[in-house]
Design a protein around this motif. Sequence first.
Motif, short mmCIF file in Angstrom:
data_model
loop_
_atom_site.label_atom_id
_atom_site.label_comp_id
_atom_site.label_asym_id
_atom_site.label_seq_id
_atom_site.Cartn_x
_atom_site.Cartn_y
_atom_site.Cartn_z
N TRP A 1 36.94 30.90 37.57
CA TRP A 1 35.52 30.62 37.71
C TRP A 1 34.66 31.78 37.21
CZ3 TRP A 1 36.59 29.10 43.46
CH2 TRP A 1 37.27 27.87 43.49
N MET A 2 35.30 32.85 36.80
CA MET A 2 34.59 34.02 36.30
C MET A 2 35.37 34.58 35.12
SD MET A 2 33.61 37.59 38.29
CE MET A 2 32.57 36.85 39.54
N PRO A 3 35.24 33.96 33.95
CA PRO A 3 36.04 34.38 32.79
C PRO A 3 35.83 35.83 32.39
CG PRO A 3 35.01 32.24 32.41
CD PRO A 3 34.40 32.79 33.66
N GLU A 4 34.66 36.38 32.73
CA GLU A 4 34.38 37.77 32.34
C GLU A 4 35.01 38.80 33.26
OE1 GLU A 4 30.84 36.70 35.08
OE2 GLU A 4 32.31 35.69 33.78
N LEU A 5 35.70 38.36 34.33
CA LEU A 5 36.33 39.29 35.26
C LEU A 5 37.31 40.19 34.52
CD1 LEU A 5 36.76 40.20 38.24
CD2 LEU A 5 38.61 38.49 38.36
N GLU A 6 37.15 41.49 34.69
CA GLU A 6 38.04 42.44 34.05
C GLU A 6 39.19 42.80 34.99
OE1 GLU A 6 35.84 45.82 32.74
OE2 GLU A 6 34.55 44.66 31.39
N PHE A 7 40.32 43.20 34.38
CA PHE A 7 41.49 43.58 35.16
C PHE A 7 41.91 45.00 34.82
CE2 PHE A 7 41.44 39.03 35.33
CZ PHE A 7 41.76 38.76 36.66
N ILE A 8 42.22 45.76 35.85
CA ILE A 8 42.66 47.14 35.67
C ILE A 8 44.16 47.12 35.45
CG2 ILE A 8 42.84 49.40 36.79
CD1 ILE A 8 40.34 48.54 38.43
N SER A 9 44.58 47.65 34.31
CA SER A 9 46.01 47.60 33.97
C SER A 9 46.53 48.92 33.48
CB SER A 9 46.24 46.53 32.89
OG SER A 9 45.49 46.83 31.72
N LYS A 10 45.79 49.99 33.74
CA LYS A 10 46.28 51.32 33.38
C LYS A 10 45.55 52.38 34.19
CE LYS A 10 43.10 51.81 29.47
NZ LYS A 10 43.01 52.09 28.03
N PRO B 1 32.30 43.39 37.91
CA PRO B 1 33.44 43.16 38.79
C PRO B 1 34.76 43.35 38.04
CG PRO B 1 32.46 41.08 38.13
CD PRO B 1 31.56 42.16 37.63
N ARG B 2 35.70 43.98 38.67
CA ARG B 2 37.01 44.22 38.07
C ARG B 2 38.05 44.22 39.17
NH1 ARG B 2 33.17 47.96 38.35
NH2 ARG B 2 33.65 50.10 38.99
N PHE B 3 39.28 43.94 38.80
CA PHE B 3 40.30 43.67 39.81
C PHE B 3 41.60 44.35 39.41
CE2 PHE B 3 43.19 41.39 42.52
CZ PHE B 3 42.43 41.04 43.62
N MET B 4 42.28 44.91 40.41
CA MET B 4 43.62 45.45 40.19
C MET B 4 44.59 44.77 41.15
SD MET B 4 45.18 49.31 40.38
CE MET B 4 45.72 49.17 42.10
N LEU B 5 45.59 44.12 40.62
CA LEU B 5 46.61 43.46 41.43
C LEU B 5 47.54 44.49 42.08
CD1 LEU B 5 47.38 40.64 38.90
CD2 LEU B 5 46.63 40.23 41.26
N THR B 6 47.96 44.19 43.30
CA THR B 6 48.91 45.04 44.01
C THR B 6 50.07 44.20 44.52
OG1 THR B 6 47.71 44.78 46.11
CG2 THR B 6 47.13 46.68 44.73
N TYR B 7 51.15 44.89 44.86
CA TYR B 7 52.35 44.19 45.31
C TYR B 7 53.04 45.03 46.38
CZ TYR B 7 57.00 42.01 45.11
OH TYR B 7 58.18 41.39 45.42
N VAL B 8 53.42 44.39 47.48
CA VAL B 8 54.16 45.06 48.55
C VAL B 8 55.65 44.98 48.21
CG1 VAL B 8 54.69 45.18 51.00
CG2 VAL B 8 52.38 44.52 50.25
N LEU C 1 54.70 48.27 37.93
CA LEU C 1 56.04 47.80 38.28
C LEU C 1 56.95 47.81 37.05
CD1 LEU C 1 55.19 44.76 40.60
CD2 LEU C 1 55.56 47.15 41.25
N ASN C 2 58.19 47.48 37.29
CA ASN C 2 59.14 47.26 36.21
C ASN C 2 60.02 46.07 36.58
OD1 ASN C 2 61.41 48.27 37.84
ND2 ASN C 2 60.48 50.29 37.52
N GLU C 3 60.87 45.66 35.66
CA GLU C 3 61.67 44.45 35.86
C GLU C 3 62.63 44.57 37.03
OE1 GLU C 3 61.46 41.53 34.36
OE2 GLU C 3 59.88 42.09 32.95
N ASP D 1 60.06 39.58 35.61
CA ASP D 1 58.99 38.79 35.00
C ASP D 1 57.61 39.18 35.52
OD1 ASP D 1 60.87 37.29 33.52
OD2 ASP D 1 61.17 35.94 35.22
N TYR D 2 57.45 40.43 35.94
CA TYR D 2 56.18 40.85 36.53
C TYR D 2 55.02 40.71 35.56
CZ TYR D 2 56.15 45.40 34.15
OH TYR D 2 56.09 46.40 33.21
N LYS D 3 55.25 40.89 34.26
CA LYS D 3 54.16 40.77 33.30
C LYS D 3 53.63 39.34 33.23
CE LYS D 3 55.51 44.68 30.39
NZ LYS D 3 55.91 45.14 29.02
N GLU D 4 54.53 38.37 33.28
CA GLU D 4 54.09 36.98 33.29
C GLU D 4 53.41 36.63 34.61
OE1 GLU D 4 54.09 34.81 30.75
OE2 GLU D 4 54.72 36.59 29.62
N ILE D 5 53.90 37.21 35.70
CA ILE D 5 53.28 36.99 37.01
C ILE D 5 51.85 37.53 37.00
CG2 ILE D 5 53.36 37.67 39.44
CD1 ILE D 5 56.45 37.58 39.17
#
Length: 377
Positions: free
Chosen positions: A368-377, A323-330, A346-348, A353-357
């Motif tokens: 609850w799933m520490p092994e969850l991977e995140f897509i960041s590129k 399982p892996r996840f990519m965050l999106t923003y409207v 995104l950019n500032e 503060d999008y990186k902290e978000i």
Amino acid sequence: MKYIFTLIILILMSACSLSQENPSDEKEVSYSPQSNVYLHEKGDMLSTISFSAIGDILIHDRVYEDAKTNDGYDFMPMLNSVKPYLSDTTLSIANQETMIGGEEIGLSSYPSFNSPTEIGDALKELGIDVVALANNHTLDRGEKAVLNAIEHWNQIDMVYTGAYESKEDQQQLRTIETEQGIDVSFLSYTYGTNGIPVPEGKSHLVNLIDINQMKSDIEQAHSQSEAIIMNLHAGDEYEPLPNEEQKELMKFAADSGVDVVIGHHPHVLQPIDWVEGKDGHRMLAVYSLGNFFSGQEAFEKRVGGIIKFDMSEIEGEVIVDSPRFMLTYVSSEGPHAYEVLPMHELNESVLPDYKEIIKGYEQHLSQWMPELEFISK
């Protein structure tokens, strides 16, 4: 006529990594009227089936007005940035929360939605293969909107589940056959319809959460497929954690042998988890994918994402993994007031503060799933 669809993966490469995505590869879909099958072609070799799923497509009037053109509605400029992340898996699933009854019956917004058919065309262009239609807004504009929507889904060769044009249509379980031999059934249910009664004798218009019906459907799915994915519309709106009803429904699904449940309705992201069912069966539980594309203005309702996972069969048992996840923003900072962007792009100036978000949401989703991977590129 059974809704059995054939998935053909073209092998164009000698090897590839299961965990890598190639955003440049896009699926081609053609239709064979002679055999009444769908031919899904993809440009890379996969030794497993991969999936993408997105949350609520909730088309407020301010969204379709933003998409208005001289000759209709064009949503693609508002969605193009996420297309590479939805066209790079074997199958993609969306929760189409508003019926696409079209202009014929008059477009409308909250609290009684009816959307342009063009949003369906946009989802098709994005690479979506299956739309879940059972939700609290299914009956907003009555039977006509449901039938108009289904007519359009059929016209564009989109698999739909959770709302149907007839009892016979409802009884034809949606199953997609794959060349790898992992055939997948898709189910969809909702807790209710905002108090709008289901017309007498027409329960096919929307699948309600009814344990007996769900048991029967799951049994049928087991008889004709190796795997089951269920879209479930339940929970408390705007709550960051699932309630007890959601947890009980997830446990029921896991005990029944469902492989993946994708949750909707809270309109915000909730954590992802593995739920163990009977006989050690492990199910991927996505409690709420939040909004993907909507006109809701509050920040947490603008944050959504794409859940991805793989599915393979080992010694007769279907395994869901990676399982892996990519965050999106409207975003409202570009030429459109509502544009879905990958959050890591995104950019500032778009989101301070999008990186902290991002870090905060990653911690929330993976608690609850520490092994969850995140897509960041």
